[in-house]
Design a protein around this motif. Structure first.
Motif, PDB file in Angstrom:
ATOM      1  N   GLN A  98       9.956  -3.317  -5.079  1.00 40.82           N
ATOM      2  CA  GLN A  98      10.742  -2.481  -4.161  1.00 40.82           C
ATOM      3  C   GLN A  98      12.054  -3.160  -3.797  1.00 40.82           C
ATOM      4  O   GLN A  98      13.025  -2.506  -3.435  1.00 40.82           O
ATOM      5  N   ASN A 158       0.796  -1.227   0.000  1.00 38.66           N
ATOM      6  CA  ASN A 158       0.000   0.000   0.000  1.00 38.66           C
ATOM      7  C   ASN A 158       0.830   1.279   0.000  1.00 38.66           C
ATOM      8  O   ASN A 158       0.268   2.368  -0.076  1.00 38.66           O
ATOM      9  N   ASN A 159       2.134   1.178   0.093  1.00 42.85           N
ATOM     10  CA  ASN A 159       2.924   2.404   0.219  1.00 42.85           C
ATOM     11  C   ASN A 159       3.955   2.581  -0.887  1.00 42.85           C
ATOM     12  O   ASN A 159       4.873   3.373  -0.758  1.00 42.85           O
ATOM     13  N   TYR A 160       3.820   1.848  -1.962  1.00 44.35           N
ATOM     14  CA  TYR A 160       4.731   1.989  -3.101  1.00 44.35           C
ATOM     15  C   TYR A 160       3.889   2.018  -4.364  1.00 44.35           C
ATOM     16  O   TYR A 160       3.401   1.000  -4.833  1.00 44.35           O
TER      17      TYR A 160
END
Length: 386
Positions: A152, A40-42
């Protein structure tokens, strides 16, 4: 002759049974090497690339599927590379492009095949991440986000999703292909946990744009990309929960035609880049073990079977093991024949026949390679489009 017998028997059993079971075991017992807490954060800018040729039957559903993906619309570019489509495909895409600014159509005037379309689209792509799919493949809404999240990892250059066939109850061929891909997906999970995938699934994968490799149009991303990345010690991993769905071919004719075309190009690549399949010093050794076990032995399977059969006949009277293997050949052929005639009643019996079709397709592909009949472009199998 005994050496030929034992070597061919070992290679066939290692590829078809032993190594596959080891990978499946690894997929169950080894900790997953992908990260589950980064989804959810990339959210980098992504270019979704779809190569199409005369896909008017499915292209509207494909466009809607991409539009509905759970990914920020301002971070998603959708590129359709049309390989000289002559039906309504371009018109349909153009109509959607009028409504959605992030949809682009690249019309390639001369047919050059899927990889040529990808190489052309790459030059127009703005994304940090490139995602690839087929016109008849429908992604689960969160699949793009799940794929992208795993990129990532600095060691990971490419990610492959989990393809599921939706029509395995329609025919014996579709059932057999479904069984084959269930096993393939389990072994892909094992390969990924062991080190890295040796092949992609063309319907759902993504990679970092900086790691994109311009591959010769005659070949395919599916095989070439993981191998070339492997030389650079860059990993390709399987993301099991990134799901995609498509139809399998439902007739023997469609599957033989598709696999024949695929193996013709594979043999061209195999023999022209043989070091990628037999040189243990160009990869991490774990990757070489996977490549040799899953790719090198596979592409030589028809010849291994031929050598085993000939050596078995010659040695049949020399010992019990040779006699047993000869009877094993006869039993397998009998099961294949029985499976063909009883296919509508007992689909499981069709699997030996499907395996022989697989070997037949490989031999036909090899024949196309040595006679110079392979081509970079593809013909749509109608039964895969519904």
């Amino acid at each position: 002759m005994r050496m030929i017998f034992y070597a061919s028997l070992f290679l066939i059993l290692w590829h078809n049974v032993v190594y596959g079971l080891l990978l499946i075991l690894i997929s169950f017992i080894k900790e997953n090497r992908i990260s589950n807490n980064l989804q959810n954060n990339y959210l980098p800018y992504v270019s979704m690339i779809v190569a199409v040729h005369n896909e008017e039957q499915v292209i509207e559903n494909k466009i809607k599927n991409i539009i509905d993906l759970e990914y920020p619309k301002d971070k998603l570019e959708i590129i359709f590379a049309s390989d000289n489509s002559t039906d309504k495909t371009n018109k349909i895409i153009s109509e959607f492009a009028k409504q959605y600014k992030n949809i682009k159509l690249i019309n390639i005037q001369k047919r050059g095949g899927k990889v040529n379309a990808y190489n052309t689209a790459f030059k127009y792509a703005s994304g940090e991440i490139l995602a690839f799919s087929d016109a008849n493949t429908i992604w689960e809404k969160s699949s793009l986000k799940k794929l992208v999240a795993q990129l990532q990892d600095k060691d990971v250059s490419c990610v492959c999703g989990h393809l599921i066939y939706t029509n395995t109850d329609e025919s014996e061929i579709a059932y057999s292909e479904g069984v084959y891909w269930k096993i393939e997906n389990m072994t892909k999970e094992g390969e990924s946990k062991f080190y890295s995938l040796t092949a992609l699934n063309g319907g759902i994968y993504a990679l970092k744009k900086k790691d994109y490799i311009m591959i010769e149009p005659l070949y395919s991303h599916d095989l070439c990309m993981p191998l070339f990345l492997g030389v650079q010690r860059k990993r390709t991993i399987f993301v099991k929960n990134a799901l995609a769905f498509e139809r399998s071919g439902t007739t023997s004719e469609d599957e033989i035609k598709r696999k024949r075309r695929m193996f013709g190009r594979i043999y061209s690549f195999f023999f022209r880049h043989i070091s990628l399949f037999i040189n243990p010093f160009i990869y991490d050794f774990r990757f070489f073990l996977s490549v040799f076990s899953r790719r090198t032995i596979r592409y030589l399977l028809p010849f291994e079977h031929l050598l085993l059969f000939i050596s078995t006949i010659i040695l049949a009277k020399s010992g019990l093991i040779f006699e047993m293997v000869l009877y094993g050949h006869i039993l397998f052929i009998a099961l294949a024949v029985q499976g063909y005639f009883l296919k509508r009643k007992i689909k499981l019996l069709f699997l030996p026949y499907y395996y022989i079709l697989f070997l037949q397709s490989m031999l036909l592909g090899f024949f196309d390679f040595i006679t110079g009949r392979i081509k970079p472009y593809w013909d749509v199998a109608k039964t895969t489009r519904g």
